[in-house]
Design a protein around this motif. Structure first.
Motif: not given
Ligand SMILES: Nc1ncnc2c1ncn2[C@@H]1O[C@H](COP(=O)(O)OP(=O)(O)OP(=O)(O)O)[C@@H](O)[C@H]1O
Ligand SMILES: Nc1ncnc2c1ncn2[C@@H]1O[C@H](COP(=O)(O)OP(=O)(O)OP(=O)(O)O)[C@@H](O)[C@H]1O
Ligand SMILES: [Mg+2]
Ligand SMILES: [Mg+2]
Ligand code: NI
Lengths: 307, 304, 548, 479
Positions: C108-112, C116-118, C120-121, C124-125, C156, C169, C172
């Motif tokens: 997992l990206n530590p800075v987001y 946001r990380q979910i 994003e998917i 972007c699709h 975070y 994870m 996502m």
């Protein structure tokens, strides 16, 4: 997992130096850089005894002699400076002072900046704050003023010059180191090391510093040029190197008024400064790749299994 | 967070005052201004009269107390050479430098982020090599070289741009270019270096598995994680510009604070030295506070 | 099988190597498998046998170089995707094929924020954006069992527990309802009840969308409960493949047989236990009223909030004893462990070790203490310096405490330790990123053993190991306990293992101890409803469930 | 307004202020002198004699008093009339000591006082006989009586043909003053900007961005059509500290002069420079045209050194040559070259280049205690027509820069200063000859040349006064 030993014979275990040499060979530009720096080092050491006198020989009747002619002998091939002294000879003789000053100044600023940055970033005690504010102060202190003060209080000398140069460049290392440490100290492996009993000293030195160093080296390699040029701008206060001694930076500054008419006076020393910086950078980026286990393969031979 | 800002601000104020005191005492060790202000052939009496008029004959600590007293009344002293309030002079010059520094840094920073990131995606590739060579060449060439040769080429030979001075866009091009070159070179290298590491981090694999755009992966995930040292270096370079875009200012006749400060230092116009340092130091301290706050914004693991 | 007609994904003759100056490391050797819509393929296998590498190849996640696909053909939905890059690949990854990575902490990206990380998917699709995407992300988090998803979405990764990150994870991966889901050890950090919930979720998705699932797991019960077909890998090769029932009931390959018989389950564990035989009365560690409150603020200037992660925890560890800690994911187990090692300061409480409160030790005492207590972290990859070779990592305790082992003997001892945990001597020169998940975990164990401690805190230390190696490691730990009088605090979600290995167990839920007692008592006569629900959540083999 | 009648001048440096009392500072004088403010007299560049300006005539009433007639019908730019009262105000403002006035330096330690006699007549008294009062009055800039007396100003109001329009950090602008008493200048507007780099200044005139730049480096003055050389009233020299051994021996001092390869050194400054034998340029009252510069004669230099050594002079003592960075173009190189030449001659000379503030300590009395044997690079500017602005400073024992202390010479100087006419010239020439031949307390180098680039639009030539003034009224526009 199968180790394929049949088709490719494993190379015999190599020493660290040998491994480095192999990796260096794989990066052609870095190899050139290393060769250039080596040649420079040799010229620095062996040059002055051989052509030292030529560099100081006045030739007032051939001032600003244009380059690319063998008419006056090979030392004048790159032209002559404002007092008609051969530029080639001066480049060689100037290397010692230039590289000496720049190397020591950059090294000092990197070391002090790096160490203070490690402390400031890792520790949360009061002195971390003090170090940072001091860095801010140094950062806001005009380098020329610092030079002037050092000149008046400590007198002109190369050591003092190096002190001034190192001081003014120090904050960038300090702040960069601190920024990286702030993030690195939150990493798990630092906790792990702590849990094993590693003291702050060890954590900072063994775990954090190696990860900060590549960035510092990158900055340092470019700072080399900055320091060389800054040195010449301080010499007009009388703090820099004094004639008859000279540096590449002084040579560049000397040709400043002649850019429109005799470009070669400042071009050649500028070019060697540039080449030196470039070489250092290429080498530092090579070192960065080499030091990172995740990147090191880029410098390895990567023999594929035949298909 | 607010309490941190408060703490930082108060520390900074103390530091700036310390800096001013330091500058005050140390500059007065660097020689007597009277001989510099008066013509070389003026008499000793004239010089002494001058020193008396401006209080340079007082013991240094008295001068300092005077200075502090005036400071409290927001009187930053008079420039002996320019016959004006020193702070007024400094504040007149500062925006000029700030404008220049800001545009140059913004340009260098964005270009470096883009170029450095792309270079890091294929280290050793053609783009990487070209960017490195070009940026390093620009960054290690003496700045007056580039400035003067630039003028000779673009203004004199081709008559495309004005030689120097201030005015419309065309007056900005060369100074900005010369100023941005070194920061660009250094930043490209720093970005490239830190990006190399970031691009091999496991979370980049996650991003790839998620099917993110390449741009997102490089600039959104990798770059964001490698920004800490980058903004630090950028901040430092900005401070450097704020403090001394001297070459550019004097070659291009840009009435900025760098040249002002250098002149004041060389001529020992103490009040101007003090005021310019006060102005630039304040800017630099604020800049550093902003950068430290930015750390916490960029990396949530950092908390103050 | 007739139920699944055309295969969705086919991998043929895949061989993957990792190149360097030395001879190439062959991670996967001529592997072929396929999976159809709606089908679940379980990959079992020894730790380091190439499971993760072969599945990562499907998604083009192996960097080449240094990775090198020597041969192989990968077809997805009739299209060869082996060499697919750029935009076409992007349209498949995440949307058609999704992956749950083995090591959720590093991935997992530590800075987001997790949100946001979910989101994003979706963005972007082009599926959803803005508020809608956020809504969907919240409902996903809820589905994977994260409490308070509305607030947690803005936190975070480092503010989540191991199991919670794993669930992020998973959220996502299933966000776009992919055609194929590759789940690489998706439940290693989840307690049995949450694990059951997640497995149900995956099954539901399969029923709903006909999703194909490749499940990599070391957990035979999970495997049995999910698998339609099973392949077993060993040393980079497939050693056995077939219908789940056949493989489980009538294994043919020696490795498979070993695997299935390695760890006794259920009552068998009760009988064949490795519990301490020499029970001592000497208390090594006594924890009193341990409490941890986390503070966090939403946004830069947001209000400070607090969260009580550990609430008044008391327990004792005796010399030569293993204390098992089981509990809900996110119940504060790791927090307790971190505090015991003074990696996090407790809000209140005491921990007496050898008559001294850990939390009030000075630097010198702390050093002595840390020599005697070691920890195996839940995130083994993160806990190793990426610049250090395995040799340096394992020998670090000796470098810190100079008197343990003379430098001349380090090399031999490192090799010895590596072999004890089932790794090879040549691994000593490699770096952490060159290992599989289970291998890293073993390196971490080797490091913990290196300083010859008196107490080891194991935070999910064997969660990524296949059963055979798990058994080997447990045997090793048990042996050390008997020989040297070591004590363990053994945090795990794996009930058979605690039952097998722990002498006493505490059960945690929402930061509190809900039950404690001897292992036999807890398993034989659980009193708290949560404990009971844990014990009842044992998965049933799929063929049995289907047959019923 | 007509853009074709506006010109732009690039100066090397920003004027720090526009105080009329500081017009002897080059960049202030080049803007203000003769343009915004005028003096009572002007010095004629060719003869060195004072000519009428705001004063129409003058005569000496007694030893200490001069009576001046003021030009009638002159108006200040603020509308006030020029009267004797106003002139007296200006002199008082300058000499009164209530503010620092750079131009007063020309008066040395003289005290002067002005009293109006009637509306257009004025008496100027000095505290000792002053034969060259009219010359001295050329530095008294007459300003409007409304100018503050106690503080310097940046908005001067004078009687000149141009008035100040604006002054900011980037430029100074002047506009034609319609009430001017004299002929109407051709130019209507002039603006001044500044660039420190000589090549940039040259480029600006070349591209037409500017019309005139008063000083460019020799290497930039390559275009004979636009670039003009002029003797700029500066004389360069090395001052010898005659007090310290081995420099207290005249043989060594002569050897220093002889050891230089003058012809070679000249290359550094271009062939237009004139070798100097004394510290004032031709055209200045007291300059002796017959006085020969030192020839280059290394052999003789070596012989003198050997002789001195034989006589027990410690010739090995380290001599410090103190140079000043940026003093004049190629100044640093010249010092480097001379050091090398002296070393060749067997003298132990070491070079230190200092910044101005540091260098001044060695230039002006009182000299630093611990200075040792020093040679000092210097440049002396006398464009005021009379050697009185040079000789006492250099050769009288009380002189600002002097290292000699010879009572006989002192009286000689005092007599010369009190004399007038022929006698004055003779007396000055004798002193210069003595300084050249016997005292040898300096090494005169060159009368320097300045180069000016004048744009194609302008019809104007620089002359010896260009370093202190650029009278816009003299500039004509071509066609
Ligand atoms: N980057 C790499 N460089 C060299 N070897 C590697 C690299 N990545 C993995 N390996 C090796 O490849 C083999 C297969 O690794 P893989 O991650 O597929 O194992 P795995 O079956 O997933 O094991 P585990 O169950 O422990 O996760 C291992 O032996 C590992 O050491
Ligand atoms: N730095 C932090 N800030 C805020 N909350 C945190 C932080 N670290 C942990 N938490 C929260 O504290 C709780 C306990 O976390 P902990 O890691 O101890 O759980 P755990 O029992 O180890 O769970 P798991 O089995 O999933 O690893 C979790 O709900 C987690 O979200
Ligand atoms: Mg794996
Ligand atoms: Mg945990
Ligand atoms: Ni498990």
């Amino acid at each position: 997992m199968t180790v394929i030993t049949s088709d490719i014979a494993a190379p015999p275990p190599a020493g660290k130096l040998l491994i480095m040499w192999r990796c260096l060979k794989r990066d052609k530009l870095a190899l050139f850089a290393a060769i250039f720096l080596l040649a420079l080092a040799i010229a620095t050491i062996a040059g002055p005894p051989l052509i030292g006198d030529l560099a100081a020989k006045l030739g007032l009747r051939q001032r600003n002699l244009a380059p690319f002619s063998f008419q006056h002998g090979w030392v004048y091939f790159l032209g002559a400076d404002t007092l008609g002294r051969p530029i080639i000879a001066r480049l060689v003789v100037g290397a010692q002072n230039t590289l000496g000053i720049a190397f020591v100044a950059v090294l000092c600023s990197m070391l002090t900046g790096g160490i203070l940055g490690l402390i400031a970033g890792y520790s949360e005690r009061w002195y971390s704050q003090v170090i940072q504010r001091l860095a801010d102060i140094v950062m806001s202190f005009p380098s020329l003023l610092l030079a002037l003060i050092v000149l008046y209080t400590l007198g002109p000398s190369i050591t003092n010059l190096v002190i001034v140069l190192a001081c003014t460049r120090m904050p960038i290392y300090l702040r960069t180191t601190r920024a990286e440490v702030l993030e690195l100290r939150e990493r798990m492996f630092v906790s792990a090391a702590k849990s094993m009993g590693a003291g702050s000293f060890r954590i900072v030195l063994r775990h954090i510093a190696p990860l900060v160093l590549p960035t510092l080296l990158t900055i340092a390699a470019l700072d080399f040029a900055t320091v060389i040029l800054a040195e010449s701008s301080l010499s007009f206060l009388g703090l820099g190197i004094q004639p008859p001694d000279f540096t590449w930076g002084a040579m560049v500054a000397n040709g400043r008024g002649y850019l429109a008419n005799a470009w070669w006076i400042s071009f050649w020393p500028g070019l060697v400064i540039l080449l030196t910086t470039l070489s250092l950078n290429l080498l530092s980026s090579w070192a960065r790749t080499f030091a990172d286990p995740q990147q090191r393969w880029r410098l390895q031979s990567l023999r594929k299994t035949p298909r | 967070m607010l309490s941190y800002i408060g703490k930082r601000a108060s520390h900074s104020v103390i530091s700036v005052i310390g800096l001013l005191a330091l500058v005050f005492f140390l500059t007065r060790l660097t020689g007597d201004p009277s001989s510099l202000f008066l013509p070389l052939d003026s008499t000793l009496e004239a010089r002494q009269a001058f020193a008396k008029l401006h209080g340079f004959d007082q013991p240094i600590h008295w001068q300092f107390l005077d200075y502090l007293r005036d400071l409290i009344n927001l009187d930053f002293g008079q420039s002996v050479r320019q016959n004006r309030s020193a702070m007024e002079i400094a504040l007149e010059a500062f925006p000029q430098t700030l404008k220049l520094a800001f545009v140059a840094m913004a340009l260098a920073f964005t270009l470096a982020l883009v170029a450095g990131s792309i270079a890091a995606t294929r280290p050793g590739g053609l783009f990487d090599r070209t960017v490195s060579l070009v940026s390093l060449t620009g960054a290690s060439a003496p700045d007056f070289w580039i400035a003067i040769v630039g003028i000779l080429v673009f203004a004199v030979s081709f008559d495309l741009l004005p030689t120097s001075g201030t005015g419309g866009i065309s007056y900005w091009i060369m100074p900005i270019f010369v100023l941005a070159l070194r920061p660009f070179g250094l930043l490209v290298q720093v970005v490239r270096g830190t990006m190399l590491g970031a691009l091999s981090a496991p979370y980049i694999k996650t991003a790839r598995a998620k099917g993110l755009h390449r741009k997102e992966i490089v600039f959104g995930h990798a770059l964001r994680n490698s920004l800490l040292p980058v903004i630090t270096v950028a901040g430092d370079l900005t401070a450097g510009l704020v403090n001394g875009a001297v070459i550019v200012e004097s070659v291009f006749g840009w009435p900025g604070i760098g040249k002002l400060m250098i002149d004041a230092i060389i001529q020992r116009d103490f009040a101007v030295v003090q005021s310019t340092i006060l102005v630039t130091a304040t800017a630099i301290f604020i800049l550093n506070i902003c950068i430290d706050l930015l750390y916490a914004v960029l990396d949530p693991r950092i908390r103050y | 099988m007739s139920r699944f007609t055309s295969p969705l994904l086919t991998v043929e003759n895949l061989t993957v190597e990792f190149l360097s100056d030395d001879a190439p490391v062959r991670a996967v050797n001529a592997v072929s498998f396929e999976v159809s819509r709606g089908e679940t393929l379980v990959i079992l296998g020894e730790s380091g046998s190439g499971k993760s590498v072969s599945t990562s190849t499907v998604m083009d996640l192996i960097d080449q170089p240094p990775g090198d696909i020597v041969s192989g053909r990968i077809t997805f939905d009739g299209v060869a995707i082996g060499n697919l890059r750029g935009e076409p690949r992007r349209l498949i990854n995440g949307r058609k094929i999704a992956m749950i990575f083995q090591d959720p902490l590093a991935y997992l990206n530590p800075v987001y924020t997790v949100g946001r990380q979910i989101i994003e998917i979706f963005e972007c699709h082009g599926v959803a954006s803005g508020k809608a995407a956020r809504e969907q992300a919240i409902s996903l988090l809820r589905r994977v069992g994260i409490p308070n998803p509305e607030t947690r979405i803005d936190q975070y990764p480092h503010q989540f527990s191991g199991g919670q990150r794993q669930r992020v994870m998973i959220a996502m991966a299933i966000a776009l309802k992919p055609d194929l889901l590759i789940a690489d050890e998706p439940t290693t950090a989840l307690d049995v009840s949450v694990q059951a919930q997640i497995l149900d979720l995956l099954r539901d998705l399969q029923n709903e969308t006909g999703m194909a699932l490749i499940l990599i797991t070391h957990d035979l019960e999970v495997a049995a409960s999910m698998a339609d077909r099973v392949i077993v890998m060993n040393r980079g090769e497939i050693v056995e493949a077939g219908a789940a029932k056949d493989v489980f009931t009538a294994p043919s390959h020696a490795y498979t047989k070993k695997l299935i018989s390695a760890l006794p389950h259920g009552d068998a564990a009760e009988n064949s236990n490795k519990r301490s035989t020499t029970s001592s009365e000497e208390t090594v560690l006594k924890v009193e009223g341990l409490t941890k409150e986390y503070f966090f603020s939403s946004g830069m200037f947001g209000k400070r909030q607090s969260f009580l992660a550990v609430n008044d925890v008391n327990f004792e560890v005796k010399k030569g004893e293993t204390l098992g800690i089981v509990g809900e994911s996110g119940s504060g187990k790791s927090s307790v462990a971190r505090m015991l090692l003074r990696l996090a300061e407790p809000t209140s409480g005491k921990a007496i070790f050898a008559g001294e409160d850990i939390f009030s030790m000075n630097q010198a005492r702390l050093l002595a203490f840390r020599r005697k207590v070691q920890m195996v972290f839940q995130d083994p990859y993160g806990s190793m310096n990426p610049r250090m070779s395995v040799h340096t990592i394992i020998s670090e305790p000796w470098a810190i405490h100079g008197d343990i082992l003379p430098k001349a003997k380090w090399k031999d001892r490192v090799v010895e330790l590596l072999e004890l945990v089932g790794l090879k001597p040549e691994h000593a020169d490699r770096y952490p990123h060159q290992f599989s998940g289970g291998q890293r975990q073993r390196i971490a164990i080797a490091r913990a053993l290196a300083s010859e401690p008196e107490l080891i805190v194991c935070d999910e230390a064997v969660s990524a190991l296949d059963v055979s190696i798990q058994a080997q490691v447990i045997d090793l730990l048990a042996d050390l306990r008997t020989r040297l009088g070591l004590s363990y605090i053994f945090i795990t979600h794996d009930l058979p293992i605690v039952r097998h290995f722990a002498d006493r167990i505490i059960v945690m839920k929402q930061g509190e101890i809900v039950e404690d007692g001897t292992t036999s008592a807890i398993f034989g006569n659980p009193s708290h409803p949560y404990t009971r629900s844990l014990l009842e959540a044992t998965p049933v083999p799929k063929w049995v469930a289907a047959g019923a | 307004q007509d853009a074709s009648k506006a010109i732009k001048i690039v100066l090397p440096e920003q004027p720090a202020n526009l105080e009329p009392c500081g017009t002897i500072i080059t960049n202030v004088g080049q803007i203000l002198s003769q343009n915004v403010t005028e003096a009572l007299t002007v010095i004629d560049a060719k003869t060195g004699l004072p000519q009428p300006k705001l004063a129409t005539e003058w005569n000496r009433v007694d030893d200490n008093t001069w009576r001046i007639k003021i030009r009638p019908g002159v108006k200040f730019q603020d509308g006030k009339d020029l009267t004797a009262e106003a002139v007296a105000f200006s002199i008082k403002r300058m000499a009164g000591g209530t503010m620092t006035c750079n131009n007063m330096a020309k008066f040395g330690d003289r005290k002067i006082e002005a009293t109006p006699v009637d509306a257009l007549t004025l008496d100027v008294k000095s505290d000792r006989p002053e034969p060259i009062m009219p010359t001295l009055l050329s530095v008294v800039m007459v300003v409007s009586p409304d100018t503050p007396v106690d503080k310097p100003v940046n908005n001067p109001v004078g009687t000149g043909p141009f008035k100040l329009a604006s002054f900011d950090t980037q430029s100074v602008a002047l506009e034609r003053f319609d009430g001017y008493w004299g002929a109407k200048p051709a130019i209507e507007k002039a603006s001044y900007v500044w660039r420190s780099e000589s090549s940039i200044r040259a480029a600006m005139v070349e591209t037409g961005e500017a019309d005139l730049t008063p000083s460019i480096a020799i290497q930039d003055a390559a275009n004979p059509e636009t670039d003009f050389a002029y003797l700029n009233s500066e004389t360069t020299a090395i001052r010898i500290d005659t007090a310290k051994p081995p420099l207290n021996d005249p043989r060594i001092r002569k050897a220093l002069n002889l050891a230089i390869d003058w012809e070679g050194l000249t290359q550094l400054f271009g062939n237009d420079v004139k070798r100097a034998s004394q510290m004032v340029v031709p055209g200045i009252n007291g300059h002796d045209e017959t006085l020969k510069p030192w020839e280059s004669d290394p052999a003789k230099a070596a012989a003198l050194v050997a002789e001195a050594k034989a006589a027990g002079v410690p010739v090995e003592t380290e001599i410090t040559l103190i140079g000043r960075n940026g003093i004049y173009p190629n100044g640093g190189e010249a010092m480097e070259a001379m050091t090398a030449m002296w070393q060749e001659a067997g003298l132990n000379v070491k070079l230190t280049m200092l910044d101005v503030a540091d260098w001044i300590r060695y230039l002006q009395k009182p000299y630093p205690e611990e200075r040792g044997a020093t040679l000092l690079q210097m440049q002396h500017d006398n464009n005021k027509g009379d050697a009185a602005f040079t000789i006492p400073i250099f050769y009288r024992s009380t002189g600002q820069y002097s290292t000699v202390s010879d009572p006989a010479l002192d009286t000689e100087v005092d007599t010369a200063l009190a004399a007038s006419g022929e006698d004055r010239t003779k007396a000055f020439q004798t002193i210069f000859a003595k300084a050249r031949n016997d005292v040898v307390s300096d090494i005169p180098m060159y009368h320097m040349i300045g180069y000016t680039r004048v744009g194609k639009r302008l019809d104007w030539r620089p002359d010896i006064t260009t370093n202190s003034e650029i009278p816009l009224a003299n500039i004509q526009l071509k066609n």
